[in-house]
Design an enzyme around this catalytic site. Structure first.
Site, short mmCIF file in Angstrom:
data_model
loop_
_atom_site.label_atom_id
_atom_site.label_comp_id
_atom_site.label_asym_id
_atom_site.label_seq_id
_atom_site.Cartn_x
_atom_site.Cartn_y
_atom_site.Cartn_z
CE LYS A 176 -1.59 1.81 3.99
NZ LYS A 176 -1.32 3.26 4.10
CG ASN A 177 2.57 2.67 3.57
OD1 ASN A 177 1.38 2.98 3.42
ND2 ASN A 177 3.12 2.52 4.76
NE ARG A 215 0.98 11.82 6.48
CZ ARG A 215 1.28 13.00 7.01
NH1 ARG A 215 0.32 13.82 7.38
NH2 ARG A 215 2.52 13.38 7.15
CG ASP A 220 -3.78 4.87 9.56
OD1 ASP A 220 -4.87 4.29 9.46
OD2 ASP A 220 -2.73 4.47 9.04
CG ASP A 268 3.30 1.37 9.39
OD1 ASP A 268 3.53 2.33 10.16
OD2 ASP A 268 2.86 1.52 8.24
C1 UD1 Z 1 4.58 6.75 6.13
C2 UD1 Z 1 3.61 5.59 6.08
C3 UD1 Z 1 3.18 5.17 7.47
C4 UD1 Z 1 4.40 4.90 8.33
C5 UD1 Z 1 5.37 6.09 8.29
C6 UD1 Z 1 6.66 5.85 9.04
C7 UD1 Z 1 2.43 5.99 4.01
C8 UD1 Z 1 1.16 6.33 3.35
N1 UD1 Z 1 2.43 5.99 5.35
O1 UD1 Z 1 3.87 7.85 6.67
O2 UD1 Z 1 2.40 3.98 7.36
O3 UD1 Z 1 3.98 4.68 9.66
O4 UD1 Z 1 5.70 6.40 6.93
O5 UD1 Z 1 7.32 4.73 8.53
O6 UD1 Z 1 3.44 5.69 3.37
N2 UD1 Z 1 6.75 14.45 10.48
C9 UD1 Z 1 6.84 15.78 10.81
N3 UD1 Z 1 6.83 16.70 9.79
C10 UD1 Z 1 6.72 16.34 8.50
C11 UD1 Z 1 6.65 14.98 8.17
C12 UD1 Z 1 6.66 14.04 9.20
O7 UD1 Z 1 6.92 16.14 11.97
O8 UD1 Z 1 6.72 17.23 7.62
C13 UD1 Z 1 6.75 13.44 11.57
C14 UD1 Z 1 5.42 12.71 11.64
O9 UD1 Z 1 4.47 13.43 12.38
C15 UD1 Z 1 5.81 11.42 12.29
C16 UD1 Z 1 7.20 11.15 11.71
O10 UD1 Z 1 7.68 12.43 11.28
O11 UD1 Z 1 5.93 11.58 13.69
C17 UD1 Z 1 7.19 10.14 10.59
O12 UD1 Z 1 6.50 10.65 9.48
P1 UD1 Z 1 6.79 10.21 7.98
O13 UD1 Z 1 8.02 9.39 7.90
O14 UD1 Z 1 6.67 11.42 7.14
O15 UD1 Z 1 5.56 9.24 7.71
P2 UD1 Z 1 4.46 9.33 6.59
O16 UD1 Z 1 5.08 9.54 5.26
O17 UD1 Z 1 3.37 10.23 7.01
#
Ligand code: UD1
Length: 422
Positions: free
Chosen positions: A26-27, A97, A121, A311
């Site tokens: 999915k991701n 997301r 989520d 995850d």
């Molecule tokens: C993706 C995955 C999710 C997984 C996560 C971490 C998808 C659709 N989702 O989410 O399932 O749990 O990676 O492996 O691929 N953050 C900030 N600022 C930002 C971006 C992120 O503070 O601009 C923080 C987030 O709040 C979180 C952490 O960084 O605490 C990880 O986020 P990120 O790696 O960006 O995850 P996603 O891409 O949202």
């Protein structure tokens, strides 16, 4: 895929035995779909999981101007006819997301984007400040009002971007934006998840100039706008779904062959599972798991790749809840992502959470009860818990599971689980 009021009913029957196939991730697939914004023409994605999030991304892309059609199971054809509307409306964005992944491609392709702030989520605030800061460095301007962001950039330029944290989504948005930027963009402390690699590889086969793929330093040399071309691409297998079947056999006992599991993407996790007492053997593209006797507890902390992914955590906590002794699980990515623990307590697990930590005291057996799936992975963990629980476990909130799992019920039933969807 059923109605929102569906439930999954699981009864403990003992050992699982047989073969399961792991679908595409999915991701990854959602990001591959978003990347089709970059170049006109018809794309073909294979190993596409049959999950609701793919349909949601399809709806979002349709509103933008990319049509998708599934011609046969596991295959998705996407056609970008070039007439794009760079607007991602709230009712489509709030479902997933990954809708934020249209930001980079639309901005670099169209020079402007209007995007509602993303949903997905239910596990706490998920800011996009790193996406925004990076794109600003590349020359974009942002305005925020009424829950919407508007970004404009006549022309993006290369920049040196250093992430404070290797964000998956921010890495993906910066890379996709950089493919048509003037000059060179470097991302230091880039995310290295296999799904990020999969996107970069698809972009590269489209004609993008990206080096350092799979490392924490990505270098993107912009190519002429419009010079990328559509491709065929196979989605990387889903390491989280693969881990779900490992967790299932771990708590139920038995022997599973998991086909299309990419053990090299799960190295750390599998090492820890071996410490818990699972016998694992790997052949190319196949993982054999033998689970005999009670699991042993371990301590685990979640980290960006190649660490143990956040995850996996609901699955790991479920395994620990029936393991021998005490395990401590530390969450380093999303504070407060422990909501499903209340549901595990209803099944008789002994788990205490404080801040970023969960202390899990293994009990010999769980006991079935009605529980709710709060998000995709937590929902799958409830199903796994049901395999270890005496009596009947009835899981509601199944729509969450459908967002990310391709026929979890059918796959588990095919290896001997007593599980039905009602
Ligand atoms: C993706 C995955 C999710 C997984 C996560 C971490 C998808 C659709 N989702 O989410 O399932 O749990 O990676 O492996 O691929 N953050 C900030 N600022 C930002 C971006 C992120 O503070 O601009 C923080 C987030 O709040 C979180 C952490 O960084 O605490 C990880 O986020 P990120 O790696 O960006 O995850 P996603 O891409 O949202």
């Amino acid at each position: 895929m059923g109605s929102p009021s569906d439930q999954i009913v699981v009864r403990r029957v003992g050992e699982l035995k047989g073969l399961v196939d792991v679908p595409g991730a999915k991701n990854s697939v959602l990001k591959l779909m978003a990347a089709t914004i970059l170049a006109d023409g018809t794309y073909e994605l294979s190993n596409v999981p049959a999950i609701v999030d793919v349909a949601s991304m399809g709806d979002l892309l349709a509103a933008i101007g990319v049509r998708s059609e599934s011609t046969e199971p596991g295959r998705l054809t996407l056609t970008n006819a070039g007439d794009l509307e760079p607007v991602a409306p709230y009712e489509l964005v709030e479902r997933i997301r990954a809708s934020v992944n249209v930001l980079g491609p639309l901005l670099t392709r169209c020079g402007r984007v209007r995007l509602s702030m993303p949903g997905g989520d239910d596990f706490g605030a998920r800011p996009i400040d790193m996406h925004v800061d990076g794109l600003e460095k590349m020359g974009a301007e942002f305005k925020f009002s009424h829950g919407e962001l508007e970004a404009t950039a006549d022309r993006l330029h290369g920049a040196d971007i250093v992430f404070g944290f290797p964000s998956v989504g921010a890495t993906e948005n910066i890379v996709t934006a950089a493919v048509y930027a003037d000059g060179v963009t470097t991302i230091e402390n880039a995310a290295r998840e296999p799904e990020v690699v999969d996107l970069c590889e698809m972009l590269r086969s489209m004609g993008a100039d990206i080096t350092g793929i799979g490392t924490s330093r990505l270098v993107v040399r912009g190519v002429e706008r419009g010079s990328l071309r559509p491709v065929r691409h196979r989605t990387v297998p889903d390491r989280i779904q693969a881990a779900t079947y490992v967790a299932a056999v771990a708590v139920a006992g038995g022997e599973l062959t998991i086909r299309d599991a990419r053990a090299e993407h799960m190295e750390n996790l599998l090492g820890r599972f071996a410490e818990m007492g699972l016998e694992l053997s790997v052949e190319p593209g196949v993982l054999h798991v033998v689970a005999q006797g009670r699991l042993r507890s371990i301590d685990v902390q979640t980290l960006p790749y190649p660490g143990i992914a956040t995850d996996y955590k609901p699955l790991v906590i479920t395994m620990l809840s029936v393991a021998d002794d005490v395990g401590i699980v530390t969450e380093n990515l999303y504070p407060g992502r422990f909501r499903y623990v209340e549901e595990l307590l209803r099944l008789g697990a002994d788990v205490r959470t404080t801040g970023h930590h969960a202390v899990v005291r293994g009990v010999p057996r769980l006991s079935g009860a009605p529980v709710r799936a709060h998000d995709i992975r937590a929902g799958a963990a409830m199903v796994v818990a049901g395999l270890a629980a005496e009596g009947e476990t009835v899981i509601s909130g199944v729509a969450h599971i459908d967002r990310g799992y391709d026929d979890l019920v059918g796959r588990l039933a095919s290896v001997g689980a007593d599980i039905v969807r009602v």
